[in-house]
Scaffold this motif. Structure first.
Motif, PDB file in Angstrom:
ATOM      1  N   ILE A  72     129.142   4.960  50.814  1.00 34.55           N
ATOM      2  CA  ILE A  72     129.187   3.570  50.333  1.00 34.55           C
ATOM      3  C   ILE A  72     128.051   3.269  49.354  1.00 34.55           C
ATOM      4  CG2 ILE A  72     129.143   1.134  50.988  1.00 34.55           C
ATOM      5  CD1 ILE A  72     130.513   1.892  53.593  1.00 34.55           C
ATOM      6  N   ALA A  73     126.817   3.624  49.731  1.00 37.12           N
ATOM      7  CA  ALA A  73     125.680   3.291  48.859  1.00 37.12           C
ATOM      8  C   ALA A  73     125.339   4.425  47.899  1.00 37.12           C
ATOM      9  CB  ALA A  73     124.463   2.923  49.695  1.00 37.12           C
ATOM     10  N   GLY A  74     125.971   5.582  48.066  1.00 41.58           N
ATOM     11  CA  GLY A  74     125.802   6.663  47.107  1.00 41.58           C
ATOM     12  C   GLY A  74     124.541   7.481  47.275  1.00 41.58           C
ATOM     13  N   ARG A  75     123.801   7.239  48.332  1.00 42.23           N
ATOM     14  CA  ARG A  75     122.599   8.040  48.559  1.00 42.23           C
ATOM     15  C   ARG A  75     122.269   8.061  50.050  1.00 42.23           C
ATOM     16  NH1 ARG A  75     118.912   4.401  49.837  1.00 42.23           N
ATOM     17  NH2 ARG A  75     118.835   2.369  48.814  1.00 42.23           N
ATOM     18  N   ILE A  76     121.269   8.860  50.422  1.00 40.33           N
ATOM     19  CA  ILE A  76     120.880   8.936  51.833  1.00 40.33           C
ATOM     20  C   ILE A  76     120.008   7.736  52.200  1.00 40.33           C
ATOM     21  CG2 ILE A  76     121.095  11.441  52.075  1.00 40.33           C
ATOM     22  CD1 ILE A  76     118.073  11.629  51.522  1.00 40.33           C
ATOM     23  N   PRO A  77     119.947   7.414  53.480  1.00 45.05           N
ATOM     24  CA  PRO A  77     119.146   6.238  53.894  1.00 45.05           C
ATOM     25  C   PRO A  77     117.647   6.516  53.855  1.00 45.05           C
ATOM     26  CG  PRO A  77     120.091   7.341  55.812  1.00 45.05           C
ATOM     27  CD  PRO A  77     120.649   8.042  54.611  1.00 45.05           C
ATOM     28  N   PRO A  78     116.839   5.469  53.673  1.00 43.18           N
ATOM     29  CA  PRO A  78     115.386   5.641  53.808  1.00 43.18           C
ATOM     30  C   PRO A  78     115.026   5.899  55.280  1.00 43.18           C
ATOM     31  CG  PRO A  78     115.930   3.325  53.404  1.00 43.18           C
ATOM     32  CD  PRO A  78     117.207   4.098  53.323  1.00 43.18           C
ATOM     33  N   ALA A 379     121.110  13.387  42.435  1.00 38.74           N
ATOM     34  CA  ALA A 379     119.843  12.976  41.839  1.00 38.74           C
ATOM     35  C   ALA A 379     119.235  11.820  42.639  1.00 38.74           C
ATOM     36  CB  ALA A 379     120.058  12.575  40.380  1.00 38.74           C
ATOM     37  N   ASP A 380     120.060  10.844  43.008  1.00 33.77           N
ATOM     38  CA  ASP A 380     119.553   9.708  43.778  1.00 33.77           C
ATOM     39  C   ASP A 380     119.036  10.150  45.149  1.00 33.77           C
ATOM     40  OD1 ASP A 380     120.038   7.968  41.742  1.00 33.77           O
ATOM     41  OD2 ASP A 380     121.863   7.111  42.579  1.00 33.77           O
ATOM     42  N   LEU A 382     117.756  13.103  45.838  1.00 37.42           N
ATOM     43  CA  LEU A 382     116.482  13.796  45.622  1.00 37.42           C
ATOM     44  C   LEU A 382     115.360  12.785  45.424  1.00 37.42           C
ATOM     45  CD1 LEU A 382     117.607  16.740  43.310  1.00 37.42           C
ATOM     46  CD2 LEU A 382     116.488  16.961  45.538  1.00 37.42           C
ATOM     47  N   ILE A 383     115.649  11.743  44.671  1.00 32.01           N
ATOM     48  CA  ILE A 383     114.637  10.722  44.423  1.00 32.01           C
ATOM     49  C   ILE A 383     114.309   9.974  45.718  1.00 32.01           C
ATOM     50  CG2 ILE A 383     114.255   8.507  43.256  1.00 32.01           C
ATOM     51  CD1 ILE A 383     115.899   9.817  40.884  1.00 32.01           C
ATOM     52  N   GLN A 384     115.357   9.659  46.474  1.00 31.30           N
ATOM     53  CA  GLN A 384     115.149   8.967  47.751  1.00 31.30           C
ATOM     54  C   GLN A 384     114.293   9.818  48.697  1.00 31.30           C
ATOM     55  OE1 GLN A 384     116.520   5.835  49.104  1.00 31.30           O
ATOM     56  NE2 GLN A 384     114.924   6.407  50.555  1.00 31.30           N
ATOM     57  N   ALA A 385     114.625  11.108  48.795  1.00 28.82           N
ATOM     58  CA  ALA A 385     113.937  11.959  49.762  1.00 28.82           C
ATOM     59  C   ALA A 385     112.497  12.259  49.350  1.00 28.82           C
ATOM     60  CB  ALA A 385     114.702  13.273  49.931  1.00 28.82           C
ATOM     61  N   THR A 386     112.261  12.347  48.065  1.00 27.66           N
ATOM     62  CA  THR A 386     110.933  12.775  47.620  1.00 27.66           C
ATOM     63  C   THR A 386     110.055  11.599  47.221  1.00 27.66           C
ATOM     64  OG1 THR A 386     111.707  12.991  45.345  1.00 27.66           O
ATOM     65  CG2 THR A 386     111.809  14.963  46.713  1.00 27.66           C
ATOM     66  N   GLY A 387     110.650  10.429  47.080  1.00 29.32           N
ATOM     67  CA  GLY A 387     109.879   9.298  46.582  1.00 29.32           C
ATOM     68  C   GLY A 387     109.433   9.537  45.152  1.00 29.32           C
ATOM     69  N   GLY A 388     110.165  10.394  44.443  1.00 25.21           N
ATOM     70  CA  GLY A 388     109.753  10.770  43.092  1.00 25.21           C
ATOM     71  C   GLY A 388     110.372   9.863  42.055  1.00 25.21           C
ATOM     72  N   PHE A 389     109.626   8.889  41.605  1.00 25.05           N
ATOM     73  CA  PHE A 389     110.156   7.988  40.595  1.00 25.05           C
ATOM     74  C   PHE A 389     109.776   8.539  39.241  1.00 25.05           C
ATOM     75  CE2 PHE A 389     109.279   5.677  44.430  1.00 25.05           C
ATOM     76  CZ  PHE A 389     110.516   5.132  44.693  1.00 25.05           C
ATOM     77  N   GLU A 390     110.746   9.012  38.523  1.00 25.14           N
ATOM     78  CA  GLU A 390     110.514   9.860  37.360  1.00 25.14           C
ATOM     79  C   GLU A 390     110.608   9.108  36.052  1.00 25.14           C
ATOM     80  OE1 GLU A 390     110.356  12.649  35.676  1.00 25.14           O
ATOM     81  OE2 GLU A 390     109.505  13.795  37.332  1.00 25.14           O
ATOM     82  N   THR A 391     109.522   9.022  35.348  1.00 23.39           N
ATOM     83  CA  THR A 391     109.647   8.449  34.015  1.00 23.39           C
ATOM     84  C   THR A 391     108.816   9.237  33.028  1.00 23.39           C
ATOM     85  OG1 THR A 391     107.881   6.940  34.601  1.00 23.39           O
ATOM     86  CG2 THR A 391     110.117   6.056  34.672  1.00 23.39           C
ATOM     87  N   SER A 392     108.462  10.469  33.412  1.00 22.90           N
ATOM     88  CA  SER A 392     107.436  11.165  32.653  1.00 22.90           C
ATOM     89  C   SER A 392     107.908  11.713  31.311  1.00 22.90           C
ATOM     90  CB  SER A 392     106.872  12.307  33.487  1.00 22.90           C
ATOM     91  OG  SER A 392     107.913  13.205  33.779  1.00 22.90           O
ATOM     92  N   ASN A 393     109.179  11.985  31.183  1.00 24.78           N
ATOM     93  CA  ASN A 393     109.627  12.638  29.957  1.00 24.78           C
ATOM     94  C   ASN A 393     110.040  11.615  28.904  1.00 24.78           C
ATOM     95  OD1 ASN A 393     111.160  13.909  27.958  1.00 24.78           O
ATOM     96  ND2 ASN A 393     111.667  15.589  29.352  1.00 24.78           N
ATOM     97  N   GLN A 403     114.201  11.796  34.180  1.00 20.77           N
ATOM     98  CA  GLN A 403     114.286  13.220  33.880  1.00 20.77           C
ATOM     99  C   GLN A 403     115.146  13.956  34.900  1.00 20.77           C
ATOM    100  OE1 GLN A 403     110.558  15.220  33.834  1.00 20.77           O
ATOM    101  NE2 GLN A 403     111.429  17.162  33.232  1.00 20.77           N
ATOM    102  N   VAL A 404     114.913  13.650  36.158  1.00 22.18           N
ATOM    103  CA  VAL A 404     115.639  14.389  37.178  1.00 22.18           C
ATOM    104  C   VAL A 404     117.130  14.101  37.073  1.00 22.18           C
ATOM    105  CG1 VAL A 404     115.262  12.626  38.944  1.00 22.18           C
ATOM    106  CG2 VAL A 404     115.765  14.942  39.618  1.00 22.18           C
ATOM    107  N   ASP A 405     117.462  12.881  36.702  1.00 23.14           N
ATOM    108  CA  ASP A 405     118.856  12.520  36.490  1.00 23.14           C
ATOM    109  C   ASP A 405     119.494  13.401  35.441  1.00 23.14           C
ATOM    110  OD1 ASP A 405     119.537  10.553  38.142  1.00 23.14           O
ATOM    111  OD2 ASP A 405     119.618   8.971  36.634  1.00 23.14           O
ATOM    112  N   THR A 406     118.826  13.438  34.282  1.00 13.90           N
ATOM    113  CA  THR A 406     119.392  14.158  33.151  1.00 13.90           C
ATOM    114  C   THR A 406     119.573  15.625  33.507  1.00 13.90           C
ATOM    115  OG1 THR A 406     117.964  12.686  31.921  1.00 13.90           O
ATOM    116  CG2 THR A 406     119.184  14.307  30.661  1.00 13.90           C
ATOM    117  N   GLN A 407     118.529  16.199  34.108  1.00 12.18           N
ATOM    118  CA  GLN A 407     118.597  17.621  34.473  1.00 12.18           C
ATOM    119  C   GLN A 407     119.682  17.885  35.501  1.00 12.18           C
ATOM    120  OE1 GLN A 407     114.910  18.869  36.146  1.00 12.18           O
ATOM    121  NE2 GLN A 407     113.901  19.131  34.191  1.00 12.18           N
TER     122      GLN A 407
END
Lengths: 542, 457
Positions: A72-78, A379-380, A382-393, A403-407
């Motif tokens: 439903i929400a498209g990602r794993i729960p916190p 991708a969502d 991975l971001i949820q699990a790692t807390g990795g908010f990616e804006t570096s590229n 970045q992680v999305d694109t890759q």
């Protein structure tokens, strides 16, 4: 503010917004939901009987929670949500979770994206179509925010006004199809009627019911549209005939059930088509829609592939499909009603664990099939699990993506949400093992989740391992896993740090043994985190 | 010494043993993590004893090259644009002056001057020429690289059977995929296929992404991680067996095998002599061709190298020369000519040319008439493709276009006919069937195709 605090705030606010969400007043009465759920279970059980399928046991709370979040929400729960849900003793908590998730922004985003992939699959492979996808997805998002009925959404798309330089919303769909009548008609017939007319485009196919004349007759409804992907558009709303595959033969607009449209009054051609397609009497429309929602939750349609309605491809559970379609129509094509009923069924709540050989034939749903995730879903997660908010590229910032999305999206483009037969590639495995994102997120110095867990004074080693499981697999480790990994960390802690550089070696001489031991423990926990992120259990929806 | 030990010379054998014992004691499954049911045993192999059933190198010309300015010159006609033709090593056969080095290999090449297809759109044309089929809704046709490599693949190889070098997938990414054959036959992609990528150090981009362990993880630590992962996988796949988990395991197994294989030395172009690199041309395409040769040597059955652009071509994309066609084609040929000719020579000197079929093609040709921007537009009605090397009857010409180049006047060849011809050269059964994603069997090439028998050696 420390990373830990930041993470904590994010985790708690997310969960608060979920738990605090009020139930909507306009919901269908819960007895209808329960009734349809029971109908589903009755039909499925009847098929088990004839097919000799022994069903798997019911999923435990953790399994249900993760699966439902993903669907439903498209990602794993916190993590906080996992802990809360597991501790909740309310017998209605599964239904309540679904209600909460249907009001969660994740639902809007995930369903808009899923339907965009269905409606403009071109955007996943074609850069020009990709440019058009965001505006179309935005239009879909509005539909899901308003909980627009399925028939209304279809009508808006089919009868959409096309003119000039308009590029936003539903028009983007026509542009993605290169404003070609034949591309639009084959897409519309697959989407809303579950019928693949495409093969009849060029020639009469020996296997298919649909013949060339029928394809071009249906295409004639779109004869008036003209233009290209990025130019000016026009629409002759009264045009009703088209030449058959560029030949001299003209074909008149007609429905695929061989009835002729009623052109009385000043009807616009596509309005007439939209009326016919979305009519509650249309035998294809409600079934196709209900079957798609079913396939979204089970990975496999009652008719599968879901756009392959054909006499040679019958439904596994024809009566169930009829009942689902009828209920869907009766409830004014309310997506949320159907989702509530499906997720409330015992069938949906079966474990994906195999307990009997008979469960391997996925179409009888003896257990929940294991499904691939969409690239964005992964991708969502991975971001949820790692807390990795990616804006570096900066390049990706320019494109508006992380970045992680694109890759990840590029690497996993072959996977689909409703795919029960996902196959992984070497490049995907290499990326998940070695890419920069995973590397950063599994090192204590650069990972939000890992550093928060490592620095938590209130977590002992078992608690740390447990939290790693909760953040990735959304469940507690089993006792055997915990003891295996506890021993791993302890053994690692005893080891001298390998491959010391001269400076490190010098430093280690003056470093207290406890610190050295600690560094090894941190590395060992990072190893566990890495392995969890690379595991099938994390990568798949099960 | 085992392969694994070679990979970490910094560790003594004694240390290795103690670590292993330690892990065995702690994890129980550690020993099996390395020799286990799903991680491969890392035996040294392949580089020195290649097993080659035949290979194919596709030189893919993104954008659709002009046939008149390459293999079907019209020096007498105004559509020729004033370009001269030159003699090849086969008397009577002339090609454009843009390709002087390639002309020397005419004895090993067959030019098909009568390609005639129906798709003049980049996306659809790319799809048709790279899969053999027009895009048809839900059927996901595989790229010929996936199809052919499946038929030719050596199942024990360390490297995947289909390597795609610098693909530009923007026109139609699914034309580069494995389609209904599934990700197992997906290409291993190297190089990013960017539009402009010609510089002094082109080799750096032709690497397999994420192939190396990150700096913070050495092989020993990677082994530790894999042993934990192996435990997780055994638990999960034991209770949830099926295609998803199998596919995951297979991908990891093959990825790790490749990471630790000596075959990946194929990607170390630095070990080649400078003179040879110069000869190929220090371009991404030139280095791609050199890499293709190195992969053929290591038993990879299908490699494609895309030529996406040349230096100084401004905003123009590849062979899509709607403006200033003559100059742009000339500069693209300056990249193509030395790379292709050197590839032929290099393969020949190593005794590999007889078993390696080389194909040159794009998605369509270009209009004979020069437009008002001195360019040529899309033209699928009458254009050229080339076959060379193994299985090809060299020195031959198939078909003919009219003096103005506007139409095929002899032996029209469509996409299916051409792809069927390649099957013939490679010794592949073009009627071998695969089950498609919609459950229908589909043959490698349409049964109605008429392969050009006269060029199959």
């Amino acid at each position: 503010m420390s990373i830990r605090h930041l993470l904590w705030i994010i985790v708690t606010t997310t969960s608060m917004s979920l738990t605090a969400a009020p139930l909507r007043a306009d919901e269908a009465p819960s007895d209808d939901v329960a009734q349809l759920a029971a109908t589903i279970d009755r039909h499925i059980a009847a098929a088990w009987e004839t097919q000799g399928v022994v069903p798997a046991p019911q999923a435990d709370d953790a399994e249900f929670l993760r699966r439902t979040y993903l669907n439903i929400a498209g990602r794993i729960p916190p993590v906080s949500e996992v802990r809360e849900f597991l501790a909740d003793t309310d017998p209605n908590k599964r239904r309540q979770l679904v209600d909460r998730l249907l009001d969660h922004p994740g639902y809007v985003n995930h369903f808009a994206h899923t339907w965009r992939m269905l409606m403009i699959p071109e955007a996943d492979v074609d850069q020009q179509a990709q440019v058009l996808a965001p505006s179309f997805e935005g239009w879909l998002r509005d539909k899901f925010i308003d909980n627009t009925a399925y028939d209304e959404m279809a009508r808006e798309l089919i009868a959409c006004r096309i003119s000039g330089n308009e590029r936003e919303g539903a028009v983007a769909y026509y542009r993605a199809k290169e404003v070609k009548p034949e591309s639009v008609s084959s897409s519309i017939s697959r989407l809303f009627l579950g019928v693949q007319l495409d093969c009849a485009q060029c020639h009469n196919h020996p296997f298919a019911k649909w013949q060339q004349e029928e394809f071009w007759g249906f295409t004639a409804f779109f004869a008036g549209i003209e233009g290209d992907r990025f130019g000016s558009l026009s629409d002759d709303a009264t045009s009703r005939e088209i030449s058959l595959d560029g030949s001299q033969t003209l074909v008149q607009a007609r429905f695929i059930d061989e009835t002729s449209p009623d052109w009385s009054g000043e009807a616009r051609t596509r309005d007439v088509l939209a009326d016919w397609i979305t009519s509650k009497e249309n035998p294809y429309f409600a079934r196709t829609g209900a079957n798609r929602i079913w396939a979204h939750f089970f990975g496999v349609g009652l008719v599968d592939p879901p756009d392959g309605f054909d006499e040679s491809n019958p439904s596994t559970h024809p009566e169930l499909l009829d009942d689902l379609a009828r209920s869907f129509a009766t409830h004014d094509f309310d997506f949320k009603f159907l989702i509530r009923a499906i997720t409330a069924s015992k069938t949906y709540q079966l474990s994906s664990r195999r307990t009997d050989d008979s469960q391997d034939q996925q179409r009888w749903i003896g257990r929940m099939p294991v499904k691939g995730m969409s690239p964005r879903q992964l991708a969502d997660c991975l971001i949820q699990a790692t807390g990795g908010f990616e804006t570096s590229n900066p390049r990706n910032q320019l494109l508006g993506g992380r970045q992680v999305d694109t890759q990840i999206q590029a690497l996993f483009e072959n996977q689909r949400d409703s795919n029960v037969d996902p196959q992984s590639t070497i490049l995907q495995a290499l990326a998940l093992m070695n890419c920069q994102f995973i590397t950063q997120q599994t090192e204590s110095a650069s990972s939000n989740t890992l550093s928060a867990i490592l620095q938590s004074p209130f977590l002992d080693m078992d608690g740390k391992i447990e939290t790693l499981y909760l953040t990735t697999l959304s469940r507690q480790p089993r006792e055997a896993e915990l003891s295996r990994l506890r021993t791993y960390v302890e053994t690692k802690a005893e080891e001298p740090a390998p491959r010391l550089s001269f400076v490190e070696a010098a430093r280690s001489l003056i470093q207290p043994a406890a610190a050295k031991n600690n560094a090894n423990k941190e590395k060992a926990l990072a190893d566990i985190f890495w392995a969890l992120l690379n595991s099938s259990e994390f990568i798949f929806n099960h | 010494m085992t392969r694994r030990q070679k990979l970490r010379p910094q560790q003594s054998a004694a240390r290795h043993v103690s670590r292993r014992t330690l892990l065995q004691a702690t994890l129980g499954c550690a020993a099996s993590a390395i020799s286990s049911n799903w991680f491969p045993a890392f035996a040294a192999e392949t580089a020195d004893k290649p097993r080659r059933p035949g290979a194919c190198i596709l030189l893919w010309m993104s954008g659709g090259p002009s046939q008149i300015d390459t293999f079907d010159p019209k020096p007498e006609h105004k559509n020729g644009g004033g370009r001269l033709s030159i003699e090849t090593t086969v008397p009577g056969i002339q090609i454009s002056e843009n390709l002087p080095q390639v002309a020397k290999w005419m004895k090993r090449m067959a030019i098909v001057r009568s390609m005639s297809t129906k798709e003049g759109d980049h996306s659809r044309g790319t799809y048709v020429m790279r899969t053999g089929y027009r895009p048809q809704g839900p059927i996901q046709y595989p790229a010929i690289g996936a199809l052919y490599s499946k038929e030719l693949t050596n199942k024990d190889a360390d490297l995947p059977g289909y390597v795609s070098i610098s693909p530009f997938r923007g026109f139609n990414a699914s034309a580069y995929g494995p389609g209904f054959l599934g990700p197992r036959y997906a290409p291993l992609v190297v190089g990013n296929g960017g539009i402009v990528r010609v510089n002094g150090q082109p080799t750096s981009s032709l690497k397999v992404e994420n192939l190396n362990l990150p700096g913070t993880v050495d092989v020993a630590r990677h082994d530790d991680r894999l042993s934990i992962l192996s435990g997780l996988e055994d638990d999960f796949s034991g209770s949830r067996p099926g295609n998803a988990v199998d596919g995951h395991r297979t991908a990891y197994k093959n990825a790790i095998r490749m990471m630790r294989s000596e075959s990946i030395a194929a990607f170390e172009l630095d070990s080649e002599p400078d003179a040879l690199k110069q000869k190929y041309g220090l371009t991404e395409f030139g280095m791609g061709c050199l890499l293709a040769r190195r992969l053929v040597e290591r038993g990879v059955p299908f490699i494609e190298v895309s030529l996406n652009n040349a230096a100084g071509n401004g905003g123009s994309f590849g062979w899509d020369t709607h403006q200033e066609n003559l100059g742009r084609v000339a500069s693209l040929c300056q990249v193509l000519d030395p790379a292709w000719a050197t590839l032929m020579e290099d393969l020949d000197q190593r005794g590999l040319l007889d078993s390696t079929t080389i194909i040159w093609m794009g998605e369509f040709g270009r209009t004979p008439r020069i437009n008002s921007n001195a360019g040529r537009d899309h033209f699928p009605a009458a254009w050229s493709s080339v076959l060379a090397g193994g299985g090809v009857k060299g020195g031959s010409i198939v078909g003919q276009t009219s003096p103005d180049g506007m139409k095929v006047v002899d032996r029209p060849v469509n996409a299916q006919d051409f792809l069927g011809t390649i099957c013939g050269c490679l010794g592949i059964d073009s009627q071998a069937e695969n089950i498609s994603n919609v459950g229908r069997p589909i043959s490698v090439v349409d049964p109605e195709a008429k392969p050009i028998q006269e060029v199959i050696a």
